[in-house]
Design an enzyme around this catalytic site. Structure first.
Site, PDB file in Angstrom:
ATOM      1  N   PRO A 147       0.799  -1.204   0.000  1.00 15.23           N
ATOM      2  CG  PRO A 147       0.037  -1.047   2.162  1.00 15.23           C
ATOM      3  CD  PRO A 147       1.121  -1.613   1.355  1.00 15.23           C
ATOM      4  CD  GLU A 148       3.965   2.775  -3.579  1.00 14.46           C
ATOM      5  OE1 GLU A 148       4.150   3.916  -4.019  1.00 14.46           O
ATOM      6  OE2 GLU A 148       4.463   1.762  -4.097  1.00 14.46           O
ATOM      7  NE  ARG A 198       7.630  -9.469   3.561  1.00 13.77           N
ATOM      8  CZ  ARG A 198       8.502  -8.797   2.818  1.00 13.77           C
ATOM      9  NH1 ARG A 198       8.112  -8.208   1.711  1.00 13.77           N
ATOM     10  NH2 ARG A 198       9.753  -8.712   3.184  1.00 13.77           N
TER      11      ARG A 198
END
Length: 275
Positions: free
Chosen positions: A2-3, A117
DNA sequence: CACGAGACCTGTTCGC
DNA sequence: TGCGAACAGGTCTCGT
């Protein structure tokens, strides 16, 4: 994943409701499930459990790559880092193995934080500005002008690529949009911030805004299994396109590593700076 | 102040 | 088919 554009898209979906799921604002937290307690960055896990219990979520917004959820008392911030995702599901929906952290909501809904992660973080803070205040300007805000960018660029002597990734320089840009912005600006990722003439600064300013806006218009980028809905990945000009022809001039796109991150650019459109 | 390396984690893909 | 290496949207900390 996500940016800025992905976080923005998701924040809007949570705020307004999406595919039969209700808007998040107005819902109350009635319980918490923490299978990966290290998701909670602050306060301690017991304090987090206690303090979030019973609180109503009043809004959903974004600052940089953080989600901002104002509560009755304090503010919940969530950062998705590399693999995080947020979704609203029914309480009894099957839980997948990456949904480590869940806020149970009234009305039998869940806010689920999926994160393969496990880099993501939640913060429950009385003063969210302690984290948000150190971020650089919002690149899509009206007050982010070419003059502001020029002034900030002049304050550093660093290669553009790592500078764009620095969240205290500008908030919200990550590896995808940095590469896409530099390509639009015809600037090499190793160009030094102080070396830009005024037309270069303008080009970079336009490149940043155009890349981010286009990302938002396509609901963000979905790569691999993470994040659904967005399709900006179909419009990448250079990111992960090593060997393919530059959409401007046809020269094969090059991949290198800069600051331990992969960098993609067109060696023709983005000429190497003089050393 | 700038920069590189290592850490934090797990999953997928690639090359042999 | 199997197996290790490389790689992945982010950031933090430490040492030079």
């Amino acid at each position: 994943m996500p940016e800025l554009p992905e976080v923005e898209t998701l924040a809007q979906m949570l705020k307004h409701g999406h595919e039969g799921h209700p808007p998040l604002p107005g819902r109350r937290v009635v319980g918490v499930s923490l299978r990966w307690p290290r998701h909670v960055a602050e306060p301690s896990v017991p304090a987090f459990r206690r303090r979030i219990q019973g609180q109503t979520i009043h809004d959903v917004s974004r600052r940089g790559k953080y989600f901002v959820f104002p509560l009755d008392e304090g503010t919940l911030l969530i950062h998705l880092k590399m693999s995080g995702d947020l979704r609203i599901t029914q309480r009894h929906a099957r839980r997948d193995r990456f949904e480590h952290t869940i806020l149970h909501l009234d009305g039998d809904w869940d806010l689920r934080f999926s994160d393969s992660r496990k880099f993501g973080k939640l913060y429950l803070l009385n003063d969210p500005d302690r984290l948000l205040g150190v971020l650089g300007p919002e690149p899509l805000a009206r007050d982010f002008t070419p003059a502001v960018l020029a002034q900030r660029l002049a304050g550093h002597d660093r290669p553009l690529k790592p500078l764009l990734l620095d969240q205290t320089f500008v908030a919200g840009i990550g590896n995808i949009y940095a590469d896409e912005a530099l390509h639009r600006a015809h600037l090499h990722p190793l160009r030094r911030s102080r070396s830009l003439a005024t037309p270069d600064v303008r080009a970079l300013w336009r490149g940043i805004r155009a890349a981010l806006r286009q990302g938002i218009r396509h609901n963000g980028a979905s790569i691999d299994w993470v994040y659904r809905g967005g399709e900006f990945q179909n419009h990448f000009r250079v990111y992960q396109r090593a060997g393919e022809g530059c959409p401007v001039c046809g020269t094969p796109i090059v991949r290198t590593v800069i600051g331990q991150r992969s960098s993609h650019f067109c060696p023709e459109c983005q000429p190497e700076p003089e050393p």
